[in-house]
Scaffold this active site. Structure first.
Site, PDB file in Angstrom:
ATOM      1  N   HIS A  16       0.842  -1.207   0.000  1.00 11.06           N
ATOM      2  CA  HIS A  16       0.000   0.000   0.000  1.00 11.06           C
ATOM      3  C   HIS A  16       0.879   1.260   0.000  1.00 11.06           C
ATOM      4  O   HIS A  16       0.609   2.220  -0.714  1.00 11.06           O
ATOM      5  CB  HIS A  16      -0.876   0.059   1.262  1.00 11.06           C
ATOM      6  CG  HIS A  16      -1.905  -1.031   1.385  1.00 11.06           C
ATOM      7  ND1 HIS A  16      -1.992  -1.843   2.491  1.00 11.06           N
ATOM      8  CD2 HIS A  16      -2.897  -1.425   0.562  1.00 11.06           C
ATOM      9  CE1 HIS A  16      -3.003  -2.687   2.347  1.00 11.06           C
ATOM     10  NE2 HIS A  16      -3.565  -2.462   1.175  1.00 11.06           N
ATOM     11  N   LYS A  40     -16.967  -7.111   6.754  1.00  9.77           N
ATOM     12  CA  LYS A  40     -15.659  -7.665   7.136  1.00  9.77           C
ATOM     13  C   LYS A  40     -15.446  -7.556   8.646  1.00  9.77           C
ATOM     14  O   LYS A  40     -15.951  -6.636   9.271  1.00  9.77           O
ATOM     15  CB  LYS A  40     -14.539  -6.904   6.415  1.00  9.77           C
ATOM     16  CG  LYS A  40     -14.480  -7.223   4.927  1.00  9.77           C
ATOM     17  CD  LYS A  40     -13.225  -6.663   4.294  1.00  9.77           C
ATOM     18  CE  LYS A  40     -13.179  -6.964   2.796  1.00  9.77           C
ATOM     19  NZ  LYS A  40     -12.072  -6.303   2.108  1.00  9.77           N
ATOM     20  N   ARG A  89      -2.286  -6.216  -8.372  1.00 10.02           N
ATOM     21  CA  ARG A  89      -1.192  -7.161  -8.128  1.00 10.02           C
ATOM     22  C   ARG A  89      -1.217  -8.274  -9.158  1.00 10.02           C
ATOM     23  O   ARG A  89      -0.496  -8.268 -10.122  1.00 10.02           O
ATOM     24  CB  ARG A  89      -1.311  -7.772  -6.719  1.00 10.02           C
ATOM     25  CG  ARG A  89      -0.874  -6.866  -5.619  1.00 10.02           C
ATOM     26  CD  ARG A  89      -1.410  -7.294  -4.294  1.00 10.02           C
ATOM     27  NE  ARG A  89      -2.858  -7.196  -4.271  1.00 10.02           N
ATOM     28  CZ  ARG A  89      -3.619  -7.418  -3.215  1.00 10.02           C
ATOM     29  NH1 ARG A  89      -3.072  -7.799  -2.091  1.00 10.02           N
ATOM     30  NH2 ARG A  89      -4.923  -7.263  -3.276  1.00 10.02           N
TER      31      ARG A  89
HETATM   32  P1  ADP Z   1      -9.893  -3.771  -0.181  1.00 11.46           P
HETATM   33  O1  ADP Z   1     -10.579  -4.452   0.942  1.00 11.46           O
HETATM   34  O2  ADP Z   1     -10.592  -2.569  -0.731  1.00 11.46           O
HETATM   35  O3  ADP Z   1      -9.373  -4.701  -1.277  1.00 11.46           O
HETATM   36  P2  ADP Z   1      -7.137  -3.500   0.627  1.00 11.46           P
HETATM   37  O4  ADP Z   1      -6.610  -2.773   1.813  1.00 11.46           O
HETATM   38  O5  ADP Z   1      -6.916  -4.975   0.606  1.00 11.46           O
HETATM   39  O6  ADP Z   1      -8.638  -3.103   0.535  1.00 11.46           O
HETATM   40  O7  ADP Z   1      -6.514  -2.873  -0.702  1.00 11.46           O
HETATM   41  C1  ADP Z   1      -6.713  -1.563  -1.106  1.00 11.46           C
HETATM   42  C2  ADP Z   1      -6.137  -1.374  -2.486  1.00 11.46           C
HETATM   43  O8  ADP Z   1      -4.725  -1.581  -2.461  1.00 11.46           O
HETATM   44  C3  ADP Z   1      -6.665  -2.351  -3.543  1.00 11.46           C
HETATM   45  O9  ADP Z   1      -6.760  -1.677  -4.791  1.00 11.46           O
HETATM   46  C4  ADP Z   1      -5.590  -3.422  -3.609  1.00 11.46           C
HETATM   47  O10 ADP Z   1      -5.573  -4.071  -4.860  1.00 11.46           O
HETATM   48  C5  ADP Z   1      -4.356  -2.559  -3.393  1.00 11.46           C
HETATM   49  N1  ADP Z   1      -3.231  -3.324  -2.876  1.00 11.46           N
HETATM   50  C6  ADP Z   1      -3.190  -4.118  -1.776  1.00 11.46           C
HETATM   51  N2  ADP Z   1      -1.974  -4.684  -1.615  1.00 11.46           N
HETATM   52  C7  ADP Z   1      -1.214  -4.252  -2.642  1.00 11.46           C
HETATM   53  C8  ADP Z   1       0.132  -4.504  -3.085  1.00 11.46           C
HETATM   54  N3  ADP Z   1       0.930  -5.352  -2.425  1.00 11.46           N
HETATM   55  N4  ADP Z   1       0.570  -3.888  -4.210  1.00 11.46           N
HETATM   56  C9  ADP Z   1      -0.271  -3.077  -4.900  1.00 11.46           C
HETATM   57  N5  ADP Z   1      -1.543  -2.804  -4.566  1.00 11.46           N
HETATM   58  C10 ADP Z   1      -2.016  -3.387  -3.461  1.00 11.46           C
END
Ligand code: ADP
Length: 161
Positions: A16, A40, A89
Site C-alpha cells: 500500500h 468484514k 497485483r
Molecule cells: P480492499 O478491501 O478494498 O481490497 P485493501 O486494503 O486490501 O482493501 O486494498 C486496497 C487497495 O490496495 C486495492 O486496490 C488493492 O488491490 C491494493 N493493494 C493491496 N496490496 C497491494 C500490493 N501489495 N501492491 C499493490 N496494490 C495493493
C-alpha cells in the site's frame, strides 16, 4: 487534481505504501480512506488503521488520511476528487477491480478509476497474508513498517492462535 485511495488497510503494508508514495508524485493531493465495511471483521479498529497510515505516510506532505462509511464515489464527490486510485497485483485482482471500476462508472461518470501496477517486490503482498504469518509467530518486518509490527504483535499476544 485530488485522488482517493480507499481500502480496508487492515493493516497497511509496504505494498500500500508503495502505491501511496508513487501516487503522491502524480497528484496534488491523495486522500487515503479507510472504508468501514460492515461485512468484514477487521483486526484493527478504523481509528487504529488511520493512525497506522498517518504514521507510515508522515514524510509525504500531500497525503491525507480519512475514513468513510458508504460508497467510495459518494466520498469522492464530497471531496471533489476526480480519481479513484487502486493497486493491481495479480490477475485475480483484475477481475474484481474491473467490475468495481465499471460499477463506479455507472454511478459517477465524471470520476475515473486509475490503476497503478504493484512494484514487483510487493506483487505477492496482502494484509491477510501478513496477519496469517504473524499469527503463526513468523517475522513480518519485511512486509509492514515497525510500528505496525508492534501493533500486530500486541494483538496476537492477547489472542494466541
Ligand atoms: P480492499 O478491501 O478494498 O481490497 P485493501 O486494503 O486490501 O482493501 O486494498 C486496497 C487497495 O490496495 C486495492 O486496490 C488493492 O488491490 C491494493 N493493494 C493491496 N496490496 C497491494 C500490493 N501489495 N501492491 C499493490 N496494490 C495493493
Amino acid at each position: 487534481m485530488i485522488a482517493v485511495y480507499a481500502g480496508s488497510f487492515d493493516p497497511i503494508t509496504y505494498g500500500h505504501i508503495d502505491i501511496i508514495t508513487r501516487s503522491s508524485r502524480l497528484y496534488e493531493r491523495v486522500v487515503v480512506v479507510v472504508s468501514k465495511n460492515p461485512t468484514k471483521r477487521p483486526l484493527f479498529t478504523v481509528d487504529k488503521r488511520m493512525e497506522q497510515i498517518r504514521k507510515s505516510t508522515e514524510h509525504l506532505p500531500n497525503i491525507e488520511v480519512d475514513s468513510f462509511s458508504g460508497l467510495t464515489v459518494t466520498y469522492a464527490r464530497m471531496r471533489q476528487a476526480q480519481v479513484l486510485l487502486r493497486g493491481l497485483r495479480v490477475l485475480s485482482d483484475f477481475e474484481k477491480e474491473l467490475q468495481m471500476a465499471h460499477t463506479n462508472k455507472t454511478l459517477a461518470d465524471d470520476i475515473e478509476t486509475v490503476f497503478l501496477a504493484t512494484s514487483t517486490e510487493y506483487g505477492f503482498l496482502s494484509s491477510s497474508l501478513v496477519k496469517e504469518i504473524a499469527q503463526f509467530g513468523s517475522a513480518i518486518g519485511h512486509l509492514v513498517p515497525p510500528h505496525v509490527v508492534l501493533d500486530i504483535e500486541k494483538c496476537y499476544a492477547k489472542t494466541p492462535p
